[in-house]
Design a protein around this motif. Structure first.
Motif, PDB file in Angstrom:
ATOM      1  N   THR A   1     -27.445-114.114  68.747  1.00 40.37           N
ATOM      2  CA  THR A   1     -27.771-113.657  70.003  1.00 40.37           C
ATOM      3  C   THR A   1     -26.600-112.503  70.337  1.00 40.37           C
ATOM      4  O   THR A   1     -25.378-113.234  70.509  1.00 40.37           O
ATOM      5  CB  THR A   1     -27.829-114.735  71.201  1.00 40.37           C
ATOM      6  N   PRO A   2     -26.820-111.453  70.685  1.00 42.44           N
ATOM      7  CA  PRO A   2     -25.849-110.538  70.840  1.00 42.44           C
ATOM      8  C   PRO A   2     -25.060-110.596  72.067  1.00 42.44           C
ATOM      9  O   PRO A   2     -23.900-110.180  72.162  1.00 42.44           O
ATOM     10  CB  PRO A   2     -26.659-108.939  71.145  1.00 42.44           C
ATOM     11  N   ASP A   3     -25.461-111.179  73.292  1.00 38.58           N
ATOM     12  CA  ASP A   3     -24.764-111.668  74.390  1.00 38.58           C
ATOM     13  C   ASP A   3     -23.739-110.371  74.912  1.00 38.58           C
ATOM     14  O   ASP A   3     -22.736-110.204  74.812  1.00 38.58           O
ATOM     15  CB  ASP A   3     -23.825-112.646  74.024  1.00 38.58           C
ATOM     16  N   VAL A   4     -24.592-109.580  75.205  1.00 40.66           N
ATOM     17  CA  VAL A   4     -24.200-108.161  76.000  1.00 40.66           C
ATOM     18  C   VAL A   4     -23.835-108.437  77.416  1.00 40.66           C
ATOM     19  O   VAL A   4     -24.704-108.857  78.152  1.00 40.66           O
ATOM     20  CB  VAL A   4     -24.916-106.922  75.866  1.00 40.66           C
ATOM     21  N   LYS A   5     -22.592-108.092  78.024  1.00 40.99           N
ATOM     22  CA  LYS A   5     -22.452-108.203  79.377  1.00 40.99           C
ATOM     23  C   LYS A   5     -21.587-106.797  79.422  1.00 40.99           C
ATOM     24  O   LYS A   5     -21.078-106.073  79.091  1.00 40.99           O
ATOM     25  CB  LYS A   5     -21.174-109.266  79.291  1.00 40.99           C
ATOM     26  N   ILE A   6     -21.471-106.734  81.090  1.00 41.43           N
ATOM     27  CA  ILE A   6     -20.649-105.745  81.740  1.00 41.43           C
ATOM     28  C   ILE A   6     -19.216-105.951  81.209  1.00 41.43           C
ATOM     29  O   ILE A   6     -19.001-107.202  81.420  1.00 41.43           O
ATOM     30  CB  ILE A   6     -20.819-105.696  82.981  1.00 41.43           C
ATOM     31  N   ALA A   7     -18.607-105.010  80.819  1.00 38.21           N
ATOM     32  CA  ALA A   7     -17.192-105.177  80.245  1.00 38.21           C
ATOM     33  C   ALA A   7     -16.351-105.386  81.491  1.00 38.21           C
ATOM     34  O   ALA A   7     -16.297-104.441  82.184  1.00 38.21           O
ATOM     35  CB  ALA A   7     -16.869-104.479  79.215  1.00 38.21           C
ATOM     36  N   GLU A   8     -15.395-106.115  81.286  1.00 32.76           N
ATOM     37  CA  GLU A   8     -14.180-106.072  82.529  1.00 32.76           C
ATOM     38  C   GLU A   8     -13.143-105.299  82.262  1.00 32.76           C
ATOM     39  O   GLU A   8     -12.278-104.908  83.226  1.00 32.76           O
ATOM     40  CB  GLU A   8     -13.910-107.628  82.626  1.00 32.76           C
ATOM     41  N   SER A   9     -12.963-104.803  81.053  1.00 34.32           N
ATOM     42  CA  SER A   9     -11.694-104.238  80.617  1.00 34.32           C
ATOM     43  C   SER A   9     -11.770-102.866  80.463  1.00 34.32           C
ATOM     44  O   SER A   9     -12.973-102.397  80.546  1.00 34.32           O
ATOM     45  CB  SER A   9     -11.347-104.719  79.194  1.00 34.32           C
ATOM     46  N   HIS A  10     -10.569-102.049  80.311  1.00 29.77           N
ATOM     47  CA  HIS A  10     -10.674-100.698  80.060  1.00 29.77           C
ATOM     48  C   HIS A  10     -11.116-100.288  78.843  1.00 29.77           C
ATOM     49  O   HIS A  10     -11.202 -99.046  78.435  1.00 29.77           O
ATOM     50  CB  HIS A  10      -9.426-100.126  80.422  1.00 29.77           C
ATOM     51  N   PHE A  11     -11.461-101.337  77.835  1.00 31.48           N
ATOM     52  CA  PHE A  11     -11.958-100.874  76.462  1.00 31.48           C
ATOM     53  C   PHE A  11     -13.429-100.219  76.491  1.00 31.48           C
ATOM     54  O   PHE A  11     -13.521 -99.409  75.455  1.00 31.48           O
ATOM     55  CB  PHE A  11     -11.759-102.196  75.284  1.00 31.48           C
ATOM     56  N   GLY A  12     -14.134-100.549  77.398  1.00 30.16           N
ATOM     57  CA  GLY A  12     -15.392-100.107  77.265  1.00 30.16           C
ATOM     58  C   GLY A  12     -16.297-100.469  78.520  1.00 30.16           C
ATOM     59  O   GLY A  12     -15.924-100.985  79.418  1.00 30.16           O
TER      60      GLY A  12
ATOM     61  N   PHE B   1     -19.475-101.778  78.094  1.00 35.64           N
ATOM     62  CA  PHE B   1     -20.225-103.152  78.012  1.00 35.64           C
ATOM     63  C   PHE B   1     -19.830-103.750  76.558  1.00 35.64           C
ATOM     64  O   PHE B   1     -18.998-103.132  75.910  1.00 35.64           O
ATOM     65  CB  PHE B   1     -21.790-102.922  77.751  1.00 35.64           C
ATOM     66  N   GLN B   2     -19.721-104.964  76.513  1.00 39.94           N
ATOM     67  CA  GLN B   2     -19.263-105.808  75.357  1.00 39.94           C
ATOM     68  C   GLN B   2     -20.294-106.802  74.963  1.00 39.94           C
ATOM     69  O   GLN B   2     -20.905-107.437  75.586  1.00 39.94           O
ATOM     70  CB  GLN B   2     -17.746-106.422  75.717  1.00 39.94           C
ATOM     71  N   ALA B   3     -20.436-106.812  73.536  1.00 36.51           N
ATOM     72  CA  ALA B   3     -21.313-107.891  72.624  1.00 36.51           C
ATOM     73  C   ALA B   3     -20.379-108.917  72.221  1.00 36.51           C
ATOM     74  O   ALA B   3     -19.363-108.618  71.549  1.00 36.51           O
ATOM     75  CB  ALA B   3     -22.072-107.067  71.717  1.00 36.51           C
ATOM     76  N   ASN B   4     -20.441-109.963  72.726  1.00 35.30           N
ATOM     77  CA  ASN B   4     -19.576-111.198  72.259  1.00 35.30           C
ATOM     78  C   ASN B   4     -20.095-112.100  71.569  1.00 35.30           C
ATOM     79  O   ASN B   4     -19.477-112.997  70.929  1.00 35.30           O
ATOM     80  CB  ASN B   4     -19.407-111.957  73.649  1.00 35.30           C
TER      81      ASN B   4
ATOM     82  N   PRO C   1     -11.013-110.188  67.944  1.00 33.65           N
ATOM     83  CA  PRO C   1     -11.485-111.041  66.781  1.00 33.65           C
ATOM     84  C   PRO C   1     -12.837-110.696  66.399  1.00 33.65           C
ATOM     85  O   PRO C   1     -13.263-111.170  65.502  1.00 33.65           O
ATOM     86  CB  PRO C   1     -11.328-112.311  67.433  1.00 33.65           C
ATOM     87  N   GLY C   2     -13.534-109.678  66.968  1.00 32.88           N
ATOM     88  CA  GLY C   2     -14.890-109.537  66.525  1.00 32.88           C
ATOM     89  C   GLY C   2     -15.878-109.088  67.796  1.00 32.88           C
ATOM     90  O   GLY C   2     -17.112-109.273  67.769  1.00 32.88           O
ATOM     91  N   PHE C   3     -15.379-108.589  68.800  1.00 28.72           N
ATOM     92  CA  PHE C   3     -16.208-107.980  69.747  1.00 28.72           C
ATOM     93  C   PHE C   3     -16.647-106.489  69.582  1.00 28.72           C
ATOM     94  O   PHE C   3     -15.950-105.595  68.966  1.00 28.72           O
ATOM     95  CB  PHE C   3     -15.576-107.921  71.266  1.00 28.72           C
ATOM     96  N   LEU C   4     -17.889-106.246  70.082  1.00 24.81           N
ATOM     97  CA  LEU C   4     -18.079-104.914  69.997  1.00 24.81           C
ATOM     98  C   LEU C   4     -18.094-104.077  71.370  1.00 24.81           C
ATOM     99  O   LEU C   4     -18.742-104.794  72.483  1.00 24.81           O
ATOM    100  CB  LEU C   4     -19.560-104.681  69.555  1.00 24.81           C
ATOM    101  N   ASN C   5     -17.392-103.080  71.391  1.00 23.66           N
ATOM    102  CA  ASN C   5     -17.153-102.621  72.781  1.00 23.66           C
ATOM    103  C   ASN C   5     -18.042-101.033  73.000  1.00 23.66           C
ATOM    104  O   ASN C   5     -18.152-100.389  71.973  1.00 23.66           O
ATOM    105  CB  ASN C   5     -15.995-102.134  72.933  1.00 23.66           C
ATOM    106  N   PHE C   6     -18.754-101.031  73.792  1.00 26.22           N
ATOM    107  CA  PHE C   6     -19.627 -99.912  73.909  1.00 26.22           C
ATOM    108  C   PHE C   6     -19.086 -98.929  75.199  1.00 26.22           C
ATOM    109  O   PHE C   6     -18.830 -99.528  76.176  1.00 26.22           O
ATOM    110  CB  PHE C   6     -21.083-100.255  74.290  1.00 26.22           C
ATOM    111  N   LYS C   7     -19.253 -97.768  74.995  1.00 28.13           N
ATOM    112  CA  LYS C   7     -18.793 -96.669  76.084  1.00 28.13           C
ATOM    113  C   LYS C   7     -20.186 -95.660  76.330  1.00 28.13           C
ATOM    114  O   LYS C   7     -20.556 -95.283  75.302  1.00 28.13           O
ATOM    115  CB  LYS C   7     -17.580 -96.189  75.742  1.00 28.13           C
ATOM    116  N   GLN C   8     -20.141 -95.434  77.550  1.00 30.10           N
ATOM    117  CA  GLN C   8     -21.035 -94.294  77.717  1.00 30.10           C
ATOM    118  C   GLN C   8     -20.380 -92.978  77.818  1.00 30.10           C
ATOM    119  O   GLN C   8     -19.397 -92.812  78.548  1.00 30.10           O
ATOM    120  CB  GLN C   8     -21.818 -94.597  79.009  1.00 30.10           C
TER     121      GLN C   8
END
Ligand code: ARG
Length: 589
Positions: free
Chosen positions: A31-42, A44-47, A89-96
């Motif tokens: 399950t991709p588990d995509v959330k709004i990211a709290e960090s400046h990396f992106g 959205f984040q898939a955990n 360790p293996g997060f995917l960070n998404f940026k618009q």
């Protein structure tokens, strides 16, 4: 390539689909588990990769890279609308990118487009919602407010998201209390046909007096019981009295509904089900769900603590009379069979949690036993409104505050504020503003709270122009309207050629705007309107920051257009959001 409305939903589906095509992900359970990211990396984040890799004892980074490489080949990433990175360790960070944001706003900048996009969420669902649901022969007081306000917001939200709604006012108009009331009406010779200023107040008083008689002397208990039996047998005199009680009550309720803008599709009081409960008894006995116990008909539900006795839900009283539970069971049957709903929502006080829990459990057993298809149930319960002393709100005399008086006071107080702030507005417009602000303030103050919490009611707080209040948001809306008025330009937003967002405030605002879709769905997932309130407040804040630092009406039309697009989108979402919460909005105040 079409810009997705709800980016979390889009990314979840995309990741699932791409994972399926990747060898390392062929095992079930990703399950991709995509959330709004709290960090400046992106953004959205898939955990989800992490947990999945752990489970399979694989290297999460390797899995992450494989997935990332596939995702990068898909159109939105290929076209540089979205970017993805592997981090930690293996997060995917998404940026618009600004391009994505710009396309999103171009596509979803008005209420119609928003509604069209949102309506896929509940498409094909038919949902009954039971709210307000007061009891006849009693005035509505503050305690009846939350169901009406929260229910109205929830039904508007569901409808906006594509559900067909059946708004049901399940009025309490049947029961043993009418024996006492009818006795009192006769005893005191009260003429229900004469016009009384506040007939409902009279009925309340009569009931109290009737009850005193009832308690004082067994003779009156006998009389009241007889009156009740006669009513249940639809004796013409008693039935006519009961009907008048309903009429008087309905018209008083309607005054309040008109004032706050609440409407129903059906008003099916408890009395509507009086001839429908026999089938419930019969079927519950047939299926072995209910049993006779000490003369009553009872459904026993397992106690969560197995050492304790099962919890009995009585559905027919010893004297053979139906009760609240029986009526609710008949209502479920009616709505699933006759109105054809596949979901049912109830909006009541938290004290009814057990009632609904056992109701849903009973229906589950019963419908399974009969092979009926079960509706999905949700109980959106709420906490208590407290006075500033922290206790359930009351008048100084300790009596319940009448809802009508509270609403009128809100409008009066709002009028004084408007008069103070903007004395030059025309008189009738001031009155309109007072109504929108006053009623809006009451509603918003209720919705802004997590519904399951109690909250303290304070006039100063709810009518303040600062903080997360109706006046603040209504004012923000009026301010954007005035930007358009002052600009004096008429813009066809489908025809503009904006340049890409550039300044940090533009980008921050655009990102806030596109979250509307996500917040809308989160709000409905949990039936918690305060998610939307929090969002609208933040949106108004992002707009303020943007507007203070970025001039909108500039010479370069491509810059002007992109900033006007931000203004327009903010305005439409603020207005749409408040309308969904049941508030009216104003262009000027
Ligand atoms: N009349 C009830 C009361 O005032 C609320 C009814 C809620 N709806 C229901 N189907 N039980 O407490």
């Amino acid at each position: 390539m079409e810009v997705p409305f709800n980016l979390i939903e889009y990314l979840e589906n995309l990741l699932k689909a791409e994972a399926k095509k990747t060898e390392s992900f062929t095992e079930e359970g990703f399950t991709p588990d995509v959330k709004i990211a709290e960090s400046h990396f992106g953004d959205f984040q898939a955990n989800g990769v992490l947990g999945y890799a752990k489970k399979l004892k694989k290297n999460p980074k390797e899995l992450g890279i494989q997935l990332l490489e596939r995702v990068q080949q898909t159109p939105l990433f290929h076209e540089k609308m979205l970017q993805v990175e592997l981090s930690g360790p293996g997060f995917l960070n998404f940026k618009q990118t600004p391009l994505f944001l710009c396309e999103w706003l171009k596509r979803y900048h008005d209420q119609l487009a928003l509604k069209r996009a949102a309506s896929s969420f509940y498409a094909g669902e038919k949902i009954s919602i039971d709210y307000s649901s007061p009891n006849t022969a009693k005035q509505m007081h503050v305690g009846h407010m939350r169901s009406m306000i929260i229910g109205e917001a929830i039904q508007r939200l569901l409808s906006f998201c594509g559900a067909k709604m059946v708004r049901d006012n399940h009025i309490g108009d049947w029961g043993t209390q009418f024996g006492i009331l009818i006795m009192a009406i006769k005893y005191f010779n009260y003429d229900l046909d004469a016009t009384h200023e506040d007939a409902l107040e009279d009925l309340e008083m009569l009931y109290k007096k009737g009850n005193e008689l009832f308690e004082s002397d067994p003779t009156y208990q006998e009389i009241a019981r007889n009156e009740l039996v006669k009513l249940q047998q639809e004796d013409s005199q008693n039935f006519a009295l009961w009907q008048k009680i309903s009429t008087v009550s309905y018209s008083a309720f309607q005054e309040i509904y008109d004032l706050v803008g609440t409407q129903f599709d059906v008003v099916l009081g408890e009395s509507f089900y009086r001839d429908k409960v026999d089938r419930v008894y019969k079927e519950l006995l047939e299926t072995g769900v209910a049993q006779e116990s000490q003369g009553a008909l009872v459904v026993f539900h397992p106690n969560p603590n197995p050492a304790e006795k099962p919890y009995p839900m009585i559905i027919r009283k010893k004297d053979g009379a139906s009760n609240y539970a029986a009526t609710d069971l008949a209502t479920v049957l009616f709505h699933t069979e006759v109105t054809g709903v596949n979901q049912m929502v109830y909006v009541t006080d938290g004290r009814q949690q057990d009632h609904f829990k056992y109701l849903f459990m009973t229906v589950d057993k019963w419908f399974k036993g009969k092979g009926y298809s079960e509706p999905k149930f949700r109980h959106a319960w709420f906490g208590t409104i407290l006075g500033e002393d922290g206790k359930a709100i009351k008048t100084r005399k300790g009596t319940p505050i009448k809802l009508k008086e509270l609403l009128n006071e809100a409008v009066e107080r709002a009028y004084r504020i408007v008069e103070n702030k903007n004395p030059t507005l025309p008189q009738d417009y001031k009155q309109k503003v007072a109504k929108v602000v006053g009623i809006g303030a009451i509603k918003y103050a209720d919705l802004v709270q997590n519904r399951t919490s109690d909250y303290v009611f304070s006039w100063d707080k709810i009518l303040s122009f600062e903080g997360n209040t109706a006046p603040y948001l209504l004012y923000a809306i009026a301010r954007i309207h005035s930007i358009f008025r002052k600009a004096g330009v008429h813009i066809e937003f489908s025809n503009i050629h904006p340049s890409l967002f550039e300044t940090p405030e533009e980008i921050a605002l655009a990102k806030k705007i596109m979250l509307f879709a996500i917040v809308l769905f989160q709000t409905l997932e949990d039936l918690r309107p305060h998610f939307l309130c929090t969002y609208l407040y933040e949106l108004a804040g992002s707009f303020s920051t943007f507007y203070n630092l970025n001039r909108v009406i500039v010479e370069d039309t491509s810059v002007r257009d992109r900033r006007l697009l931000l203004c327009k989108s903010t305005l439409e979402i603020l207005e749409t959001g408040l309308h969904l919460l049941g508030l009216e909005t104003l262009q000027e105040m």
